[in-house]
Scaffold this motif. Structure first.
Motif, PDB file in Angstrom:
ATOM      1  N   ASP A  58       0.851  -1.191   0.000  1.00 32.52           N
ATOM      2  CA  ASP A  58       0.000   0.000   0.000  1.00 32.52           C
ATOM      3  C   ASP A  58       0.887   1.243   0.000  1.00 32.52           C
ATOM      4  O   ASP A  58       1.669   1.459   0.923  1.00 32.52           O
ATOM      5  CB  ASP A  58      -0.897  -0.029   1.237  1.00 32.52           C
ATOM      6  N   LEU A  59       0.771   2.046  -1.054  1.00 34.23           N
ATOM      7  CA  LEU A  59       1.578   3.266  -1.168  1.00 34.23           C
ATOM      8  C   LEU A  59       0.937   4.451  -0.456  1.00 34.23           C
ATOM      9  O   LEU A  59       1.541   5.517  -0.362  1.00 34.23           O
ATOM     10  CB  LEU A  59       1.806   3.604  -2.640  1.00 34.23           C
ATOM     11  N   GLY A  60      -0.295   4.278   0.030  1.00 35.08           N
ATOM     12  CA  GLY A  60      -0.961   5.272   0.862  1.00 35.08           C
ATOM     13  C   GLY A  60      -0.916   6.668   0.294  1.00 35.08           C
ATOM     14  O   GLY A  60      -1.214   6.907  -0.878  1.00 35.08           O
ATOM     15  N   ASP A  61      -0.512   7.603   1.147  1.00 37.84           N
ATOM     16  CA  ASP A  61      -0.465   9.019   0.754  1.00 37.84           C
ATOM     17  C   ASP A  61       0.939   9.442   0.338  1.00 37.84           C
ATOM     18  O   ASP A  61       1.285  10.616   0.394  1.00 37.84           O
ATOM     19  CB  ASP A  61      -0.956   9.900   1.912  1.00 37.84           C
ATOM     20  N   SER A  62       1.754   8.473  -0.105  1.00 34.49           N
ATOM     21  CA  SER A  62       3.153   8.769  -0.442  1.00 34.49           C
ATOM     22  C   SER A  62       3.296   9.703  -1.631  1.00 34.49           C
ATOM     23  O   SER A  62       4.291  10.415  -1.763  1.00 34.49           O
ATOM     24  CB  SER A  62       3.905   7.470  -0.738  1.00 34.49           C
ATOM     25  N   GLY A  63       2.299   9.671  -2.518  1.00 32.73           N
ATOM     26  CA  GLY A  63       2.426  10.439  -3.751  1.00 32.73           C
ATOM     27  C   GLY A  63       3.313   9.763  -4.780  1.00 32.73           C
ATOM     28  O   GLY A  63       3.594  10.336  -5.840  1.00 32.73           O
ATOM     29  N   ILE A  64       3.769   8.551  -4.508  1.00 30.75           N
ATOM     30  CA  ILE A  64       4.597   7.814  -5.461  1.00 30.75           C
ATOM     31  C   ILE A  64       3.776   7.499  -6.705  1.00 30.75           C
ATOM     32  O   ILE A  64       2.683   6.932  -6.612  1.00 30.75           O
ATOM     33  CB  ILE A  64       5.130   6.504  -4.835  1.00 30.75           C
ATOM     34  N   GLU A  65       4.283   7.887  -7.866  1.00 26.13           N
ATOM     35  CA  GLU A  65       3.618   7.610  -9.141  1.00 26.13           C
ATOM     36  C   GLU A  65       4.571   6.791  -9.998  1.00 26.13           C
ATOM     37  O   GLU A  65       5.595   7.295 -10.454  1.00 26.13           O
ATOM     38  CB  GLU A  65       3.243   8.916  -9.842  1.00 26.13           C
ATOM     39  N   TYR A  66       4.231   5.538 -10.201  1.00 25.00           N
ATOM     40  CA  TYR A  66       5.117   4.653 -10.960  1.00 25.00           C
ATOM     41  C   TYR A  66       4.592   4.409 -12.359  1.00 25.00           C
ATOM     42  O   TYR A  66       3.409   4.648 -12.659  1.00 25.00           O
ATOM     43  CB  TYR A  66       5.304   3.325 -10.215  1.00 25.00           C
ATOM     44  N   LEU A  67       5.475   3.944 -13.217  1.00 25.23           N
ATOM     45  CA  LEU A  67       5.133   3.560 -14.578  1.00 25.23           C
ATOM     46  C   LEU A  67       5.520   2.102 -14.783  1.00 25.23           C
ATOM     47  O   LEU A  67       6.389   1.574 -14.082  1.00 25.23           O
ATOM     48  CB  LEU A  67       5.880   4.430 -15.589  1.00 25.23           C
ATOM     49  N   PRO A  68       4.894   1.417 -15.751  1.00 27.57           N
ATOM     50  CA  PRO A  68       5.311   0.041 -16.036  1.00 27.57           C
ATOM     51  C   PRO A  68       6.810  -0.003 -16.363  1.00 27.57           C
ATOM     52  O   PRO A  68       7.313   0.806 -17.143  1.00 27.57           O
ATOM     53  CB  PRO A  68       4.460  -0.326 -17.249  1.00 27.57           C
ATOM     54  N   GLY A  69       7.510  -0.930 -15.754  1.00 30.35           N
ATOM     55  CA  GLY A  69       8.953  -1.025 -15.920  1.00 30.35           C
ATOM     56  C   GLY A  69       9.730  -0.530 -14.713  1.00 30.35           C
ATOM     57  O   GLY A  69      10.907  -0.850 -14.552  1.00 30.35           O
ATOM     58  N   ASP A  70       9.086   0.268 -13.853  1.00 31.24           N
ATOM     59  CA  ASP A  70       9.747   0.784 -12.656  1.00 31.24           C
ATOM     60  C   ASP A  70       9.855  -0.294 -11.580  1.00 31.24           C
ATOM     61  O   ASP A  70       9.161  -1.310 -11.611  1.00 31.24           O
ATOM     62  CB  ASP A  70       8.978   1.979 -12.090  1.00 31.24           C
ATOM     63  N   SER A  71      10.726  -0.027 -10.628  1.00 32.23           N
ATOM     64  CA  SER A  71      10.898  -0.928  -9.483  1.00 32.23           C
ATOM     65  C   SER A  71      10.633  -0.178  -8.192  1.00 32.23           C
ATOM     66  O   SER A  71      10.629   1.054  -8.154  1.00 32.23           O
ATOM     67  CB  SER A  71      12.324  -1.496  -9.453  1.00 32.23           C
ATOM     68  N   LEU A  72      10.419  -0.948  -7.146  1.00 36.21           N
ATOM     69  CA  LEU A  72      10.312  -0.380  -5.810  1.00 36.21           C
ATOM     70  C   LEU A  72      11.574  -0.765  -5.058  1.00 36.21           C
ATOM     71  O   LEU A  72      11.943  -1.946  -4.987  1.00 36.21           O
ATOM     72  CB  LEU A  72       9.072  -0.933  -5.093  1.00 36.21           C
ATOM     73  N   GLY A  73      12.282   0.238  -4.542  1.00 39.15           N
ATOM     74  CA  GLY A  73      13.485  -0.009  -3.766  1.00 39.15           C
ATOM     75  C   GLY A  73      13.112  -0.274  -2.318  1.00 39.15           C
ATOM     76  O   GLY A  73      12.309   0.451  -1.729  1.00 39.15           O
ATOM     77  N   LEU A  74      13.678  -1.316  -1.757  1.00 43.58           N
ATOM     78  CA  LEU A  74      13.408  -1.697  -0.369  1.00 43.58           C
ATOM     79  C   LEU A  74      14.657  -1.473   0.476  1.00 43.58           C
ATOM     80  O   LEU A  74      15.761  -1.870   0.090  1.00 43.58           O
ATOM     81  CB  LEU A  74      13.017  -3.178  -0.310  1.00 43.58           C
TER      82      LEU A  74
END
Length: 542
Positions: A207-223
């Protein structure tokens, strides 16, 4: 000098995923169009001593992970270090590619820039460092390269280094970074691997919640991971330090530093050198001195920092020395498998849960311990964009090769193309060990094939028959249709293992082009180069 009084320019590239190669192609093409004679060369096509005969050089180099040389550049770098060729007759310019979420941003390009200068070469342009959004800065750099080399005149006369001013990117700076991540909630964990699988693969919904993160296909999430407690405890015990004392040169305790800030799963070069020197281990010393990186990586596979520390006799283990040899804990990147149009506030991830037993210890990956089966409900994340791995135009066909967890970004591609009503055909090559237990997203993929979202779904399960079959074999088998798709404008994508799979798929594609395009092998490589120039061949490999 060439016949038109413009210098002959060698354009050299060091690349891991192909991005630096494409920019080098662009630079060579632009220089040729402007009247220069050029030669485009991969850094593994020549030795360090050959640089003495190159008088005008353009270098484009990426950086692998946190400061490492790309695979095809390592031997050249080792040669420069060992042989110190005389480069006093060279003039050069360097473009460095990197990812600013790492501490050693653009390190490989920086090292080449510094080393060439130390060996006597004259720097024509200040180095330009490009982040992930490199398209606009690299094009501006190429224009400056053209005008600078065109104005050289006398090849022997010293000139002043040109400062390169790059217009800032229009990309909005990321709100959340590795240094300041967003605390997201893992809403769901589903085990996709079936009974009998030798793997443990999870589908996670973050859940990205209220982060405002806007991703596109092909992007990754860094942990941002944390090292597992048993590994931290083992290192503390091996170094005989009090976990509540202050870590050398820092403000945190040893336990805090080892848990959250130091890389313990993946031994770095400095620690390897120390372990070899202090332990005298015959095998490790041989691997270090032999320079066979593949053999060394094979030996390191499954080993961690604790393994190397305990190779050294206890009376030679200086905790202060080891503290200075431990690199920063690196983030782990996971391709987003959801579609932004349908799920703008949720990022689905496909995670291979790394857990195994070796040499008397249960081991688990830093990412797996953080986000895996028994991982935390809240995790620190940030967006890791991948501008070079994007969907084609809605009417263009797409061929996607993604075995194992490499299928993740292609699920995102397909979800987004469905949401946008894209008319371009889609073809997925998927592979794994066994169909019965390793067919990730089976229900979705087969349904999409029935509905027509997937025009073709080609699978390869290596252990379902005596003779192993892989995605590259399926590519060859269906080569005639693959080549037809390419002739019709298809974009070709590869995601997954960059050690062997991606190279095997590329080799198979060359065979397809030779056989079904009626071309000689050299012409097939030219065909592939044109695909790269057109941004129709993209890799996301690791």
């Amino acid at each position: 000098m060439s016949s038109n009084d413009r210098p002959f320019i060698h354009v050299l590239f060091g690349t891991q995923t192909g991005n630096a190669e494409v920019i080098a192609m662009d630079a060579a093409d632009a220089l040729a169009a402007d009247g220069f004679e050029t030669k485009l060369m991969s850094m593994d096509e020549f030795d360090a001593s050959d640089l003495e005969e190159m008088h005008h050089v353009v270098v484009v180099s990426s950086t692998y992970d946190d400061g490492n040389m790309p695979d095809n550049a390592q031997d050249l770098w080792d040669g420069l270090e060992a042989d110190a060729p005389d480069l006093t007759s060279m003039r050069f310019a360097v473009l460095a590619l990197g990812d600013s979420s790492y501490d050693h941003f653009c390190e490989a390009g920086r090292l080449f820039d510094v080393k060439f200068g130390e060996l006597g070469a004259q720097r024509l342009l200040d180095r330009v460092d490009c982040d992930l959004d490199y398209e606009s800065p690299s094009k501006q750099w190429v224009e400056v390269v053209k005008t600078t080399f065109a104005s050289l005149g006398d090849a022997d006369a010293p000139v002043e280094t040109v400062a390169v001013e790059i217009s800032p990117s229009s990309t909005v700076p990321a709100r959340w970074t590795r240094q300041d991540p967003y605390l997201a909630t893992v809403e769901n964990r589903t085990v996709l691997s079936g009974d009998g699988s030798l793997k443990s693969v999870l589908h996670l919904e973050v859940d990205l919640g209220d982060s405002g993160i806007e991703y596109l296909p092909g992007d990754s999430l860094g942990l941002i991971p944390a090292n597992p407690t048993p590994l931290v405890d083992g290192v503390l015990e091996a170094l005989a330090v009090d976990p509540d004392t202050t870590f050398p040169g820092g403000e945190e305790t040893w336990r805090e530093e080892l848990t959250h800030r130091r890389e313990l799963r993946l031994p770095g070069n400095d620690l390897i050198e120390w372990a070899a020197a202090e332990s005298g281990d015959v095998e490790l010393v041989h691997l270090r001195d032999n320079g066979d990186r593949e053999a060394l990586e094979s030996w390191l596979w499954g080993r961690d920092v604790l393994d190397l520390i305990t190779m050294v006799p206890a009376d030679k283990r200086s905790s202060a020395d080891v503290a200075g040899l431990l690199g920063s804990l690196q983030h782990r990147s996971y391709s987003i498998s959801s579609g932004p149009t349908e799920s703008p506030k949720k990022a689905d991830l496909l995670v291979s849960n790394v857990a195994y037993h070796r040499d008397g210890r249960d081991r688990v990956g830093a990412g797996s311990s953080t986000i895996g089966v028994d991982g935390a409900q809240q995790v620190s994340v940030f967006l890791a964009p991948n501008p070079s791995f994007r969907l084609p135009a809605d009417d263009a066909p797409a061929i996607m090769v993604g075995p194992g967890v490499g299928v993740a970004p292609f699920r995102s591609f397909l979800l987004e193309r469905r949401a946008r009503g894209a008319k371009g055909k889609n073809w997925l090559f998927f592979g794994d060990q066994r169909e019965s237990c390793d067919f990730l997203y089976r229900d979705e993929l087969t349904e999409w094939q029935e509905q027509g979202l997937l025009a073709n779904l080609s699978t390869a399960f290596s252990r379902d028959q005596e003779h192993k079959i892989y995605v590259q074999d399926r590519l060859r088998e269906q080569g005639a249709e693959v080549f037809t798709w390419l002739q019709d404008g298809a974009h070709f994508y590869i995601c997954g293992d960059g050690v062997s799979m991606s190279h095997a798929v590329e080799a198979a594609l060359i065979e397809v082009i030779v056989k079904h395009g009626g071309l000689a092998e050299y012409a097939a490589w030219d065909y592939l180069a044109d695909l790269k120039r057109q941004r129709r061949y993209s890799q996301d490999v690791y």
